[in-house]
Write a protein that holds these residues in place. Structure first.
Motif, PDB file in Angstrom:
ATOM      1  N   ILE A   8       0.935  -1.131  -0.035  1.00 40.68           N
ATOM      2  CA  ILE A   8       0.053   0.020   0.057  1.00 40.68           C
ATOM      3  C   ILE A   8       0.949   1.185  -0.167  1.00 40.68           C
ATOM      4  CG2 ILE A   8      -1.835   1.491   1.270  1.00 40.68           C
ATOM      5  CD1 ILE A   8      -2.856  -1.295   2.406  1.00 40.68           C
ATOM      6  N   ILE A   9       1.857   1.055   0.885  1.00 34.18           N
ATOM      7  CA  ILE A   9       2.752   2.351   0.914  1.00 34.18           C
ATOM      8  C   ILE A   9       3.633   2.519  -0.521  1.00 34.18           C
ATOM      9  CG2 ILE A   9       4.937   3.239   1.899  1.00 34.18           C
ATOM     10  CD1 ILE A   9       4.067   2.174   4.502  1.00 34.18           C
ATOM     11  N   ALA A  10       3.717   1.675  -0.987  1.00 31.82           N
ATOM     12  CA  ALA A  10       4.680   1.539  -2.306  1.00 31.82           C
ATOM     13  C   ALA A  10       3.726   2.222  -3.558  1.00 31.82           C
ATOM     14  CB  ALA A  10       4.999   0.249  -2.914  1.00 31.82           C
ATOM     15  N   TYR A  11       2.294   1.848  -3.310  1.00 32.18           N
ATOM     16  CA  TYR A  11       1.289   2.443  -4.393  1.00 32.18           C
ATOM     17  C   TYR A  11       1.159   3.997  -4.031  1.00 32.18           C
ATOM     18  CZ  TYR A  11      -3.275   3.979  -5.755  1.00 32.18           C
ATOM     19  OH  TYR A  11      -3.991   4.720  -6.396  1.00 32.18           O
ATOM     20  N   LEU A  12       1.282   4.417  -2.773  1.00 29.36           N
ATOM     21  CA  LEU A  12       0.950   5.750  -2.339  1.00 29.36           C
ATOM     22  C   LEU A  12       2.416   6.573  -2.936  1.00 29.36           C
ATOM     23  CD1 LEU A  12      -0.525   5.432   1.062  1.00 29.36           C
ATOM     24  CD2 LEU A  12      -1.785   6.013  -1.090  1.00 29.36           C
ATOM     25  N   VAL A  13       3.596   6.093  -2.685  1.00 33.47           N
ATOM     26  CA  VAL A  13       4.662   6.656  -3.215  1.00 33.47           C
ATOM     27  C   VAL A  13       4.475   6.850  -4.894  1.00 33.47           C
ATOM     28  CG1 VAL A  13       7.002   6.391  -3.381  1.00 33.47           C
ATOM     29  CG2 VAL A  13       6.256   5.993  -1.330  1.00 33.47           C
ATOM     30  N   GLY A  14       4.150   5.534  -5.511  1.00 33.72           N
ATOM     31  CA  GLY A  14       4.115   5.635  -6.854  1.00 33.72           C
ATOM     32  C   GLY A  14       2.752   6.693  -7.348  1.00 33.72           C
ATOM     33  N   ALA A  61      12.884   7.266 -10.103  1.00 28.25           N
ATOM     34  CA  ALA A  61      13.105   6.763  -8.527  1.00 28.25           C
ATOM     35  C   ALA A  61      11.925   6.517  -7.785  1.00 28.25           C
ATOM     36  CB  ALA A  61      13.208   8.170  -7.984  1.00 28.25           C
ATOM     37  N   LYS A  62      10.841   6.578  -8.082  1.00 30.78           N
ATOM     38  CA  LYS A  62       9.549   6.316  -7.331  1.00 30.78           C
ATOM     39  C   LYS A  62       9.070   4.749  -7.867  1.00 30.78           C
ATOM     40  CE  LYS A  62       5.660   7.943 -10.197  1.00 30.78           C
ATOM     41  NZ  LYS A  62       4.664   9.312 -10.043  1.00 30.78           N
ATOM     42  N   GLY A  63       9.848   4.235  -9.110  1.00 33.95           N
ATOM     43  CA  GLY A  63       9.656   2.783  -9.360  1.00 33.95           C
ATOM     44  C   GLY A  63      10.791   2.027  -8.782  1.00 33.95           C
ATOM     45  N   LEU A  85       5.164  -3.407  -8.826  1.00 31.28           N
ATOM     46  CA  LEU A  85       3.964  -3.318  -9.476  1.00 31.28           C
ATOM     47  C   LEU A  85       3.033  -2.435  -8.917  1.00 31.28           C
ATOM     48  CD1 LEU A  85       2.171  -4.660 -11.492  1.00 31.28           C
ATOM     49  CD2 LEU A  85       1.362  -6.282 -10.050  1.00 31.28           C
ATOM     50  N   ALA A  86       3.122  -2.333  -7.615  1.00 36.59           N
ATOM     51  CA  ALA A  86       2.201  -1.337  -6.801  1.00 36.59           C
ATOM     52  C   ALA A  86       2.701   0.128  -6.924  1.00 36.59           C
ATOM     53  CB  ALA A  86       2.106  -1.577  -5.335  1.00 36.59           C
ATOM     54  N   ALA A  87       3.846   0.453  -7.015  1.00 35.78           N
ATOM     55  CA  ALA A  87       4.545   1.716  -7.446  1.00 35.78           C
ATOM     56  C   ALA A  87       3.990   2.114  -8.603  1.00 35.78           C
ATOM     57  CB  ALA A  87       5.872   1.773  -7.209  1.00 35.78           C
ATOM     58  N   LEU A  89       1.641   0.940 -10.623  1.00 37.61           N
ATOM     59  CA  LEU A  89       0.158   1.230 -10.667  1.00 37.61           C
ATOM     60  C   LEU A  89      -0.158   2.353 -10.086  1.00 37.61           C
ATOM     61  CD1 LEU A  89      -1.099  -2.400 -10.079  1.00 37.61           C
ATOM     62  CD2 LEU A  89      -1.139  -1.151 -11.918  1.00 37.61           C
ATOM     63  N   GLY A  90       0.371   3.225  -8.924  1.00 41.62           N
ATOM     64  CA  GLY A  90       0.337   4.084  -8.508  1.00 41.62           C
ATOM     65  C   GLY A  90       0.613   5.288  -9.531  1.00 41.62           C
ATOM     66  N   HIS A  91       1.495   5.202 -10.254  1.00 50.38           N
ATOM     67  CA  HIS A  91       1.724   6.276 -11.168  1.00 50.38           C
ATOM     68  C   HIS A  91       0.638   6.342 -12.390  1.00 50.38           C
ATOM     69  CE1 HIS A  91       3.915   9.047 -13.634  1.00 50.38           C
ATOM     70  NE2 HIS A  91       3.365   8.108 -14.752  1.00 50.38           N
ATOM     71  N   LEU A  92       0.148   4.972 -12.701  1.00 50.73           N
ATOM     72  CA  LEU A  92      -0.864   5.061 -13.663  1.00 50.73           C
ATOM     73  C   LEU A  92      -2.151   5.431 -13.178  1.00 50.73           C
ATOM     74  CD1 LEU A  92      -0.463   1.413 -15.291  1.00 50.73           C
ATOM     75  CD2 LEU A  92       0.587   3.648 -15.959  1.00 50.73           C
ATOM     76  N   TYR A  93      -2.429   5.113 -11.937  1.00 52.75           N
ATOM     77  CA  TYR A  93      -3.814   5.301 -11.355  1.00 52.75           C
ATOM     78  C   TYR A  93      -3.721   5.823 -10.048  1.00 52.75           C
ATOM     79  CZ  TYR A  93      -5.001   2.074 -14.981  1.00 52.75           C
ATOM     80  OH  TYR A  93      -5.170   1.536 -16.178  1.00 52.75           O
ATOM     81  N   PRO A  94      -3.202   7.267  -9.901  1.00 51.95           N
ATOM     82  CA  PRO A  94      -2.678   8.022  -8.592  1.00 51.95           C
ATOM     83  C   PRO A  94      -3.987   8.058  -7.838  1.00 51.95           C
ATOM     84  CG  PRO A  94      -2.490   9.304 -10.647  1.00 51.95           C
ATOM     85  CD  PRO A  94      -2.817   8.119 -10.963  1.00 51.95           C
ATOM     86  N   VAL A  95      -3.997   7.935  -6.746  1.00 54.35           N
ATOM     87  CA  VAL A  95      -5.176   8.253  -6.009  1.00 54.35           C
ATOM     88  C   VAL A  95      -5.446   9.751  -5.763  1.00 54.35           C
ATOM     89  CG1 VAL A  95      -3.723   8.038  -3.504  1.00 54.35           C
ATOM     90  CG2 VAL A  95      -6.221   7.708  -3.645  1.00 54.35           C
TER      91      VAL A  95
END
Length: 196
Positions: A8-14, A61-63, A85-87, A89-95
């Protein structure tokens, strides 16, 4: 539970939209100008090459760094792959931007740098060749993503590296679907003509 939290944290960073933030600091909403993409190419086109390069580095860097940190921490390889993968996806679909993000090439580059430096070097050469010959950055990105998957397969076999690379490449092609349509129709913008 801790691994779920890491992902989850990786997704938020991404999800951190560096291109968008640099645009806002410059008084420009890059989602409403140029290609309307939050990535480095559009930032470079609208705000200049310096900010474009900064965006590129931050998106890479965020990847890369979430995977590096989790790997150093000692997480299992598969968790490291899910972190990357989470990071991505975070870039593709940022919350933070209502899930409307970029095309993911720079963040994917960060993920791939972690996976295999040699494969990255070969893929970057192919990217430069494809973009240089055709005049389209999108062609370079699509070519490099396919090359990366094949190289991961050749170097590592059907392991987690390959499967992560395959998923990332498929998502890159999906996010470039409009570019692919424009390429087919002959309407894609050339970096040679645009000066980028």
């Amino acid at each position: 539970m801790q691994y779920i939290l890491i992902i989850i944290i990786a997704y938020l960073v991404g999800s951190v939209p560096f291109g968008f933030l640099l645009g806002r600091l410059s008084g420009v909403d890059i989602r409403r100008a140029g290609s309307r993409n939050i990535g480095a190419t559009n930032v470079s086109r609208l705000l200049g090459k310096r900010l474009g390069i900064i965006t590129l580095i931050l998106d890479i860097a965020k990847g890369y760094f979430p995977m590096l940190v989790v790997s150093i921490w000692g997480a299992p390889e598969r968790i490291v792959m899910f972190t990357g993968l989470a990071a991505f996806l975070g870039h593709l679909y940022p919350v933070y931007l209502r899930f409307r993000g970029g095309k993911g090439v720079a963040t994917a580059l960060g993920v791939f740098i972690f996976l295999d430096w040699m494969a990255i070097i070969i893929s970057l050469v192919l990217f430069i060749m494809a973009a240089g010959i055709t005049g389209f950055i999108s062609t370079g990105s699509l070519t490099a993503s396919v090359a990366m998957v094949l190289l991961l397969l050749a170097f590592h076999g059907l392991n987690d590296y390959f499967w992560l690379g395959l998923v990332v490449a498929i998502l890159i092609w999906w996010r470039h679907r409009d570019n692919i349509k424009r390429l087919i129709q002959g309407r894609e913008k050339s970096w040679k003509r645009s000066g980028n």
